[in-house]
Every structure is written in C-alpha cells, then in structure tokens.
Design an enzyme around this catalytic site. Structure first.
Site, PDB file in Angstrom:
ATOM      1  CE  LYS A  30      41.115  52.030  33.409  1.00 28.66           C
ATOM      2  NZ  LYS A  30      42.290  52.019  34.912  1.00 28.66           N
TER       3      LYS A  30
ATOM      4  N   GLY B  18      36.852  42.810  37.177  1.00 32.04           N
ATOM      5  CA  GLY B  18      36.732  44.178  38.634  1.00 32.04           C
ATOM      6  C   GLY B  18      35.751  43.384  39.479  1.00 32.04           C
ATOM      7  CB  SER B  19      34.540  46.470  41.854  1.00 38.37           C
ATOM      8  OG  SER B  19      34.055  46.746  41.074  1.00 38.37           O
TER       9      SER B  19
ATOM     10  N   GLY C  58      31.846  47.190  37.053  1.00 41.09           N
ATOM     11  CA  GLY C  58      31.375  45.827  36.282  1.00 41.09           C
ATOM     12  C   GLY C  58      29.323  45.928  35.884  1.00 41.09           C
TER      13      GLY C  58
ATOM     14  CD  GLU D 134      34.503  35.733  34.688  1.00 44.20           C
ATOM     15  OE1 GLU D 134      34.090  35.561  36.013  1.00 44.20           O
ATOM     16  OE2 GLU D 134      34.209  35.379  34.430  1.00 44.20           O
TER      17      GLU D 134
ATOM     18  CB  CYS E  22      38.558  37.700  41.402  1.00 48.62           C
ATOM     19  SG  CYS E  22      39.681  36.416  40.075  1.00 48.62           S
TER      20      CYS E  22
ATOM     21  CD  GLN F  43      40.929  45.673  49.626  1.00 49.78           C
ATOM     22  OE1 GLN F  43      40.269  46.056  48.052  1.00 49.78           O
ATOM     23  NE2 GLN F  43      40.422  45.292  49.945  1.00 49.78           N
TER      24      GLN F  43
ATOM     25  CD  GLU G 279      35.127  40.671  45.989  1.00 51.61           C
ATOM     26  OE1 GLU G 279      34.928  41.791  45.637  1.00 51.61           O
ATOM     27  OE2 GLU G 279      36.304  39.578  45.801  1.00 51.61           O
TER      28      GLU G 279
HETATM   29  P1  NAP Z   1      37.879  48.360  39.808  1.00 54.74           P
HETATM   30  O1  NAP Z   1      37.965  48.844  40.797  1.00 54.74           O
HETATM   31  O2  NAP Z   1      36.384  47.723  39.203  1.00 54.74           O
HETATM   32  O3  NAP Z   1      38.577  47.997  38.511  1.00 54.74           O
HETATM   33  C1  NAP Z   1      38.269  47.436  37.800  1.00 54.74           C
HETATM   34  C2  NAP Z   1      39.243  48.233  36.750  1.00 54.74           C
HETATM   35  O4  NAP Z   1      38.046  48.895  35.986  1.00 54.74           O
HETATM   36  C3  NAP Z   1      40.467  49.311  36.700  1.00 54.74           C
HETATM   37  O5  NAP Z   1      40.988  49.409  35.561  1.00 54.74           O
HETATM   38  C4  NAP Z   1      39.530  50.884  37.052  1.00 54.74           C
HETATM   39  O6  NAP Z   1      40.363  51.520  36.582  1.00 54.74           O
HETATM   40  C5  NAP Z   1      38.687  50.037  35.399  1.00 54.74           C
HETATM   41  N1  NAP Z   1      37.530  51.743  36.014  1.00 54.74           N
HETATM   42  C6  NAP Z   1      36.965  52.442  36.706  1.00 54.74           C
HETATM   43  N2  NAP Z   1      35.762  52.752  36.761  1.00 54.74           N
HETATM   44  C7  NAP Z   1      35.398  52.366  35.714  1.00 54.74           C
HETATM   45  C8  NAP Z   1      34.196  53.123  34.779  1.00 54.74           C
HETATM   46  N3  NAP Z   1      33.714  53.477  35.527  1.00 54.74           N
HETATM   47  N4  NAP Z   1      34.192  52.479  33.643  1.00 54.74           N
HETATM   48  C9  NAP Z   1      34.800  51.589  33.065  1.00 54.74           C
HETATM   49  N5  NAP Z   1      36.230  51.341  34.317  1.00 54.74           N
HETATM   50  C10 NAP Z   1      36.215  51.751  35.374  1.00 54.74           C
HETATM   51  O7  NAP Z   1      38.565  46.861  40.315  1.00 54.74           O
HETATM   52  P2  NAP Z   1      39.840  46.636  41.492  1.00 54.74           P
HETATM   53  O8  NAP Z   1      39.574  47.339  42.645  1.00 54.74           O
HETATM   54  O9  NAP Z   1      40.552  46.914  40.464  1.00 54.74           O
HETATM   55  O10 NAP Z   1      39.657  44.972  41.660  1.00 54.74           O
HETATM   56  C11 NAP Z   1      38.832  44.291  42.556  1.00 54.74           C
HETATM   57  C12 NAP Z   1      38.019  44.060  41.921  1.00 54.74           C
HETATM   58  O11 NAP Z   1      37.994  42.377  41.096  1.00 54.74           O
HETATM   59  C13 NAP Z   1      37.497  42.662  43.404  1.00 54.74           C
HETATM   60  O12 NAP Z   1      36.113  42.686  43.223  1.00 54.74           O
HETATM   61  C14 NAP Z   1      38.040  41.307  42.242  1.00 54.74           C
HETATM   62  O13 NAP Z   1      36.993  40.088  42.398  1.00 54.74           O
HETATM   63  C15 NAP Z   1      37.361  41.835  40.762  1.00 54.74           C
HETATM   64  N6  NAP Z   1      38.190  40.475  40.578  1.00 54.74           N
HETATM   65  C16 NAP Z   1      37.334  39.565  39.999  1.00 54.74           C
HETATM   66  C17 NAP Z   1      38.161  38.729  38.437  1.00 54.74           C
HETATM   67  C18 NAP Z   1      37.093  37.301  38.603  1.00 54.74           C
HETATM   68  O14 NAP Z   1      37.643  36.753  37.334  1.00 54.74           O
HETATM   69  N7  NAP Z   1      36.181  36.888  38.551  1.00 54.74           N
HETATM   70  C19 NAP Z   1      39.656  38.288  38.572  1.00 54.74           C
HETATM   71  C20 NAP Z   1      40.364  39.367  39.478  1.00 54.74           C
HETATM   72  C21 NAP Z   1      39.453  40.222  39.825  1.00 54.74           C
HETATM   73  P3  NAP Z   1      41.357  52.155  37.393  1.00 54.74           P
HETATM   74  O15 NAP Z   1      42.502  51.695  38.066  1.00 54.74           O
HETATM   75  O16 NAP Z   1      41.508  53.924  37.020  1.00 54.74           O
HETATM   76  O17 NAP Z   1      40.375  52.837  38.337  1.00 54.74           O
END
Ligand code: NAP
Length: 483
Positions: A175, A228-229, A233, A250, A284, A331, A385
């Site tokens: 996904k 993701g966030s 997570g 992560e 990240c 963002q 963050e």
């Molecule tokens: P996000 O909003 O948490 O989304 C991540 C993924 O989760 C997307 O595919 C999103 O789908 C999906 N998602 C949203 N709501 C969900 C739910 N209720 N259940 C299951 N999945 C769901 O994060 P983002 O804005 O894409 O990415 C930015 C964040 O990622 C930042 O906090 C960054 O630090 C973190 N990040 C961490 C790493 C690491 O390795 N630690 C690497 C890269 C990024 P949709 O897009 O359809 O909402």
C-alpha cells in the site's frame, strides 16, 4: 503536457481498475497532472490477501537463488528506465532530478543486493552437546506480509521492504503513499514484466485511512512493515498487536548534528546544510537541530546562514536547483506553522521563514530554507518533527552538554558529529541515542548494505536493510537430528 495515464492496482497478476480514482500532481507545479490512480477499496485488499495466500506455498518452495533471479530481472528492468523513473519521481515527489535518479539507482542496487541474498539466507549450524546429534536452525518465510510506505522515498522504501520480503519467500500486499504512488507502481510493473508468479506481489493504492484497517485485519496477514508518521505507526501497532501480527515501524525523527570546536568549519557547514535542507528537509534522517559548541558558535552560525541564503529553490527538473517544494499543501502549512510557532516561542529568525511566491513559485509549495537561532531545549521547534526545511540552532557549553541536549528528545533515528577528536567520536558513537550515527558526514545519506533504523520513539521492531532485513521477514525453524 499530454493527458495523464490512469494506473491500475495489481492483484493476483492482473491489472485491476477501481470505480474511483485519485490524482497525483507535481508539487512544484500543480498544473502538471503526473498520474491518475485507481483508488483501491477494502475489497481489493481482501482480494490481494487471498491471492497472496494462494501464491505463498509455491513461492516459498522455490529455492532461494531462484527467487533471487527474479530480483535481478526486476533490477535490470528498472535500470533500463533509469532516466524515465528519475524524471517521474521528481514530478511526483518534488526532489531534484539528481536526487531522484540517485534514489532510483539505490532501489536497483537494493534488488541486486537482496537477489544475491537468495543464495545466502544464513541460518545456524552448531555442535550439539550430545553424541551423534546434528542440529541446525534455518529461516522460513512468514507468509503474507503487508508493506505500508510513505511519500518521501517513493521508490527506495518500497524497494527495501519488498526485496527482502520476496527473497525470503513471503508474498506481499503493498500500500503506497497516496501523494507519490507512481515510483512504487513502477517497481510492481517491473515485477510483472520479470514474470514474478501471480499473487506473489500485489499492489493496492488508495487512502491509508480506508485501506489500513482492511490490511491489518486481512485474515492471511502475518506481518506488517510500516514507514511513516509516529501517529499512524502507533495506531497500527495497537491494531496489529491485538492479532499478534509481527510489526516493524520506522517513524519520525528530530535528528541532531553536533558541531564541536575542532570541527573543520567548511565541512561542518556543508554537511549541516546538506542534511537540513536537501530533499527539502523531507528525509526522516534530516538534521533539524544543529547543536554547536560555544567556541565555534559565532563563526559557524555566520557561515551557516551565508550558505543557506545561497541555496537555489525551485522545480527539481531545472538544472542547478538544489531544493524542491514541500510535498503538498498540508506539509507547506505544517512548515509555515512551525516557523510561526518558533517565532512566537522567542527563537530568532536568521534567514528564510516565508513561502516563496511570484513567477513559477505560485504554482508549487515552496518554502525558503529557514534557520532559527536562540533555540532552547523546551521549545516545540526543538522537540517536534517539522519534516521541512527548518533548522534550529542550539548552543552547547561543551561536548557533554551537546550530548545531553542531543539526547533530550523522544526520537532516536539518526545523528551526526563534526569533530577531529577520535576519543570524542568513539564516546559519541556509544553515548548518542540514535540508530544511525555519522561522523564528519551529513546525518542523512545511508547505504543499503547495513542495518537501517532508529531507537526510542522513532522505531520499533527489527532493523531494515542489510543482512538484518531478513530478521523481520523470516522465522527460525530449529532441527535436532539424531543419527
Ligand atoms: P503517514 O501519513 O504516516 O503515511 C504513511 C503511510 O501510511 C501512507 O501510505 C499512508 O497512506 C498510510 N496510512 C495513513 N493512514 C493510515 C492508517 N490509518 N492505517 C494504515 N496506513 C495508513 O506518513 P507520511 O506523511 O507519508 O510520511 C512522513 C513521515 O514518515 C515522517 O514522520 C517521516 O519521519 C516518516 N519517515 C520515516 C522513515 C524512517 O525510516 N524512520 C523514513 C521515511 C519517512 P496515505 O498516503 O494514503 O495517507
């Protein structure tokens, strides 16, 4: 510009359209419609899960090197399209063309690395205490695994989850992030063209809120790997734990770069600017706090501001542009919101601080690279963050104070130190609370051959990438054999 293509989901080896679609627009130029995607439903997730379950036994039974061969083919297909995929990534995510091509190349390398892992998949063979007993433990795949990925590394993160999952013998439902699903889709297309058997890899794009629950509740699912966030997570963790799914998270960071008095000034400034602003601060592992020792503080800050002011912001397809846009309106608002918060908290704005407007800027989500000084530990700008081009400068009395400030945070993803003192470097490597530690390099910029992941609130579960990646995607079976 030609009309954007509509991209289908991929379930059981078939391209499947949904009744609904969503658009992917270029964050540097919202007139540029990059792609239209089929918006998957919970029913699509259920179909994908059934297909993955059906395919599992056959895929798991293949010898590891045979699975690895598919990964080599996928890598070759992606490499034959490197220029196209780089350009598409710039258009869907906004990062500069060199960054996008570099990321695509990294995905290719990841498939080759894990392709080779097919002929290793190491286990254990140790002597028994007993006479005429032969004992060993080997790795077995888990079954159906779910992969949920973010928008900021739209190719590398899908690749670094998919490749080890596949080579270990699992079948997959991916996904992707809704903001940038095309780069992940290109990997799935390569899987299809490489002849990966039907049902091994499935792809359902659409709203995370809608699909997330369906994925976590899909009966055949054994594990979920999420990047993701923290907010999403942590929710996933709760839901997955109820079913005792294996889970890997992560998440966010607030990564420090420590600059000690003996740092080489030019290098320290270059590394900090690179880590804080490249990819628009949307890594990240980006540096969002630079913690500077007293003796070098004034000189460092002056050079940092000068270098930041010189950064060229714009459409990442244009030569010479170093910093692209924020990914989307939300963002952009987060970035500007934190700039306002920092000002209100009493931090001093040294450069940037505004949305860029006029000319081509009006069509995109551009923010000036921004530096705040006078940031103290309890300010939100020092603790939360932002995920944008906003850097907080903090002053430290000495090395111990710098480490204390660096660790006074909920996150623990990456960290950097700039110093020539070998003793300090070794002390820091053991004292800093982060999973990824760099020295005289930017805090961002990791390679695929070693474990990747953080500690504290940033991460949960086994590390990704390198040989450690197999720990999440396999389970041991232990055999005692008397003869
Ligand atoms: P996000 O909003 O948490 O989304 C991540 C993924 O989760 C997307 O595919 C999103 O789908 C999906 N998602 C949203 N709501 C969900 C739910 N209720 N259940 C299951 N999945 C769901 O994060 P983002 O804005 O894409 O990415 C930015 C964040 O990622 C930042 O906090 C960054 O630090 C973190 N990040 C961490 C790493 C690491 O390795 N630690 C690497 C890269 C990024 P949709 O897009 O359809 O909402």
């Amino acid at each position: 510009m030609s009309e954007a293509k509509t991209y289908s989901n991929y379930i059981n080896g078939e391209w499947v359209t949904a009744g609904r679609t969503f658009e992917v627009r270029n964050p540097a130029d919202t007139d540029d419609l990059v792609a239209v995607f089929s918006k998957g439903s919970p029913g699509d997730i259920a179909n994908a899960a059934a297909a993955a379950q059906e395919a599992f036994a056959g895929w798991a039974a293949l010898p590891g090197p045979a699975r690895g061969k598919y990964l080599f083919k996928i890598a070759d297909i992606l490499e034959s399209r490197l220029d196209q995929l780089g350009e598409e990534m710039t258009r869907e995510e906004g990062k500069t063309l060199p960054e996008a091509k570099g990321e695509t190349m990294r995905s290719i390398n990841i498939f080759r690395y894990f392709g080779s892992e097919g002929s290793r998949i190491p286990g254990h063979m140790v002597p028994s205490e007993r006479d005429r007993v032969f004992m060993y433990a080997f790795r077995k795949p888990l079954g159906v695994v779910g992969l949920i990925t973010p928008w900021n590394f739209p190719s590398a993160i899908p690749a670094w989850k998919l490749a080890p999952a596949m080579v270990a013998g699992n079948t997959v439902i991916m996904k992707p992030a809704s903001a940038s699903p095309l780069s992940a889709w290109r990997i799935i297309e390569a899987c299809h063209e490489a002849g990966v058997p039907k049902g091994v890899v499935n792809f359902v794009a659409g709203s995370g809120g809608e699909l997330g629950d369906a994925l976590v509740n899909a009966a055949p699912l054994k594990a979920v790997s999420f990047t993701g966030s923290c907010e999403i997570g942590n929710q996933l963790h709760e839901k997955a734990s109820k079913r005792r799914l294996r889970i890997q998270l992560e998440m966010g960071g607030k990564n420090p770069t420590i600059v000690l008095n003996d740092a080489i000034l030019g290098k320290a400034v270059g590394n900090t600017v690179n880590a804080a602003f490249f990819s628009t601060g949307q890594k990240c592992t980006a540096t969002s706090r630079v913690i500077v020792e007293d003796g070098i503080y004034d000189e460092f800050v002056a050079a940092l501001i000068e270098a930041t002011r010189k950064l060229k912001v714009g459409n990442g397809l244009e030569a010479g542009v170093q910093i692209g846009p924020a990914i989307d309106q939300a963002q952009l608002e987060t970035d500007l919101g934190y700039i306002e918060v920092a000002r209100n908290e009493g931090a001093q704005l040294e450069c940037g601080g505004n949305r860029l407007t006029g000319g081509g800027y009006d069509k995109g989500y551009f923010v000036e690279p921004t530096v705040f000084t006078g940031v103290t530990e309890n300010m939100r700008i020092a603790q939360e963050e932002v995920f944008g081009p906003v850097l907080a400068v903090m002053r430290a009395k000495d090395y111990d104070d710098a480490i204390r400030i660096a660790n006074n945070i909920a996150f623990g993803l990456s960290a950097s130190i700039q110093t020539q003192d070998v003793s300090r470097i070794l002390e820091y490597a053991s004292q800093i609370e982060a999973g990824l530690v760099t020295v005289n390099l930017p805090s961002a910029g990791v390679e695929y051959q070693l474990p990747f992941g953080g500690t504290k609130e940033s991460s949960f579960g086994p590390k990704e990438q390198g040989p450690a990646a197999l720990d999440f995607y396999t389970d041991y079976k232990t055999v005692y054999l008397g003869y």
